[in-house]
Scaffold this motif. Sequence first.
Motif, PDB file in Angstrom:
ATOM      1  N   UNK A 133       0.835  -1.202   0.000  1.00 50.58           N
ATOM      2  CA  UNK A 133       0.000   0.000   0.000  1.00 50.58           C
ATOM      3  C   UNK A 133       0.867   1.248   0.000  1.00 50.58           C
ATOM      4  N   UNK A 134       1.959   1.250   0.783  1.00 52.59           N
ATOM      5  CA  UNK A 134       2.869   2.404   0.789  1.00 52.59           C
ATOM      6  C   UNK A 134       3.493   2.618  -0.596  1.00 52.59           C
ATOM      7  N   UNK A 135       3.850   1.534  -1.235  1.00 51.96           N
ATOM      8  CA  UNK A 135       4.427   1.644  -2.578  1.00 51.96           C
ATOM      9  C   UNK A 135       3.414   2.209  -3.562  1.00 51.96           C
ATOM     10  N   UNK A 136       2.169   1.773  -3.416  1.00 50.07           N
ATOM     11  CA  UNK A 136       1.109   2.288  -4.301  1.00 50.07           C
ATOM     12  C   UNK A 136       0.905   3.791  -4.090  1.00 50.07           C
ATOM     13  N   UNK A 137       0.871   4.209  -2.847  1.00 49.05           N
ATOM     14  CA  UNK A 137       0.681   5.632  -2.561  1.00 49.05           C
ATOM     15  C   UNK A 137       1.853   6.466  -3.087  1.00 49.05           C
ATOM     16  N   UNK A 138       3.059   5.964  -2.882  1.00 45.49           N
ATOM     17  CA  UNK A 138       4.232   6.690  -3.367  1.00 45.49           C
ATOM     18  C   UNK A 138       4.216   6.824  -4.887  1.00 45.49           C
ATOM     19  N   UNK A 139       3.817   5.762  -5.549  1.00 43.29           N
ATOM     20  CA  UNK A 139       3.779   5.792  -7.014  1.00 43.29           C
ATOM     21  C   UNK A 139       2.752   6.793  -7.525  1.00 43.29           C
ATOM     22  N   UNK A 140       1.581   6.803  -6.914  1.00 43.01           N
ATOM     23  CA  UNK A 140       0.547   7.735  -7.363  1.00 43.01           C
ATOM     24  C   UNK A 140       0.937   9.187  -7.053  1.00 43.01           C
ATOM     25  N   UNK A 141       1.579   9.414  -5.881  1.00 43.21           N
ATOM     26  CA  UNK A 141       2.005  10.773  -5.534  1.00 43.21           C
ATOM     27  C   UNK A 141       3.100  11.249  -6.483  1.00 43.21           C
ATOM     28  N   UNK A 142       4.057  10.365  -6.794  1.00 40.60           N
ATOM     29  CA  UNK A 142       5.142  10.731  -7.709  1.00 40.60           C
ATOM     30  C   UNK A 142       4.606  11.058  -9.100  1.00 40.60           C
ATOM     31  N   UNK A 143       3.575  10.298  -9.509  1.00 43.71           N
ATOM     32  CA  UNK A 143       2.997  10.560 -10.827  1.00 43.71           C
ATOM     33  C   UNK A 143       2.354  11.932 -10.884  1.00 43.71           C
ATOM     34  N   UNK A 144       1.628  12.295  -9.831  1.00 45.38           N
ATOM     35  CA  UNK A 144       0.998  13.614  -9.802  1.00 45.38           C
ATOM     36  C   UNK A 144       2.043  14.719  -9.702  1.00 45.38           C
TER      37      UNK A 144
END
Length: 225
Positions: free
Chosen positions: A68-79
């Motif tokens: 879940x942390x990896x998913x959040x980091x990926x979505x934040x980095x994309x934005x």
Amino acid sequence: MGRGKIEIKKIENTTNRNVTFCKRRNGLMKKAFELSVLCDAEVAVIVFNNRGKLYEYSSKECSLHKTIQRYRKTTIDSSDRGAITEVNTRNWEEEVAKLRQDIELLDITNKNLVGERIENMNQKQLKNLEHKIDKAFSKVRKRKEEVMCEKIALGRRNEDMLKQENDEIRSWIMERECYQRTNMLLSQPEYNALPAYASQNFVHGNLITTANHFARQEQTTLQLG
């Protein structure tokens, strides 16, 4: 007989809905496990039933929390990348506009230096232009003098090198002529006609001197007698 198609809609019967949920949930977890093993993928599954009960699955080598942390980091980095890209684009546009202004200013300055487009210049601008031209002329003249000095120094070095080469060639010619004269002298008939002295016919000078001395002594004795 083959299995019939099931219409995808909510099952109204509570018992049938619970049974279908358990079967489909187990099948989903099984497929997630197979996907993680066969494809070496990081898989996490979160399911809540209609009563709010949690069912979860995560790959063997990682926990659900890390996924879940990896998913959040990926979505934040994309934005963030999108925002950064927009900022960079805006900065590049401003930089391009500034460079265009600098190019136009340089073009006008170059034309002014050759005497073009000076009709609308005031006295102060003309004075600054004159100062720039004088300064540039001084630099050009100084560089011209340096180039002339470099050419003179190079000419002197070349002259010294040529003189040294000429001296070497002259010395070689003299040695060659001396060698040729020696060969010509040795090849003359008069030189070849000189008799050769044999070792047995050669009398040492000391022996001749000694013989003359004894002869003088003998002659003196005879005169006294």
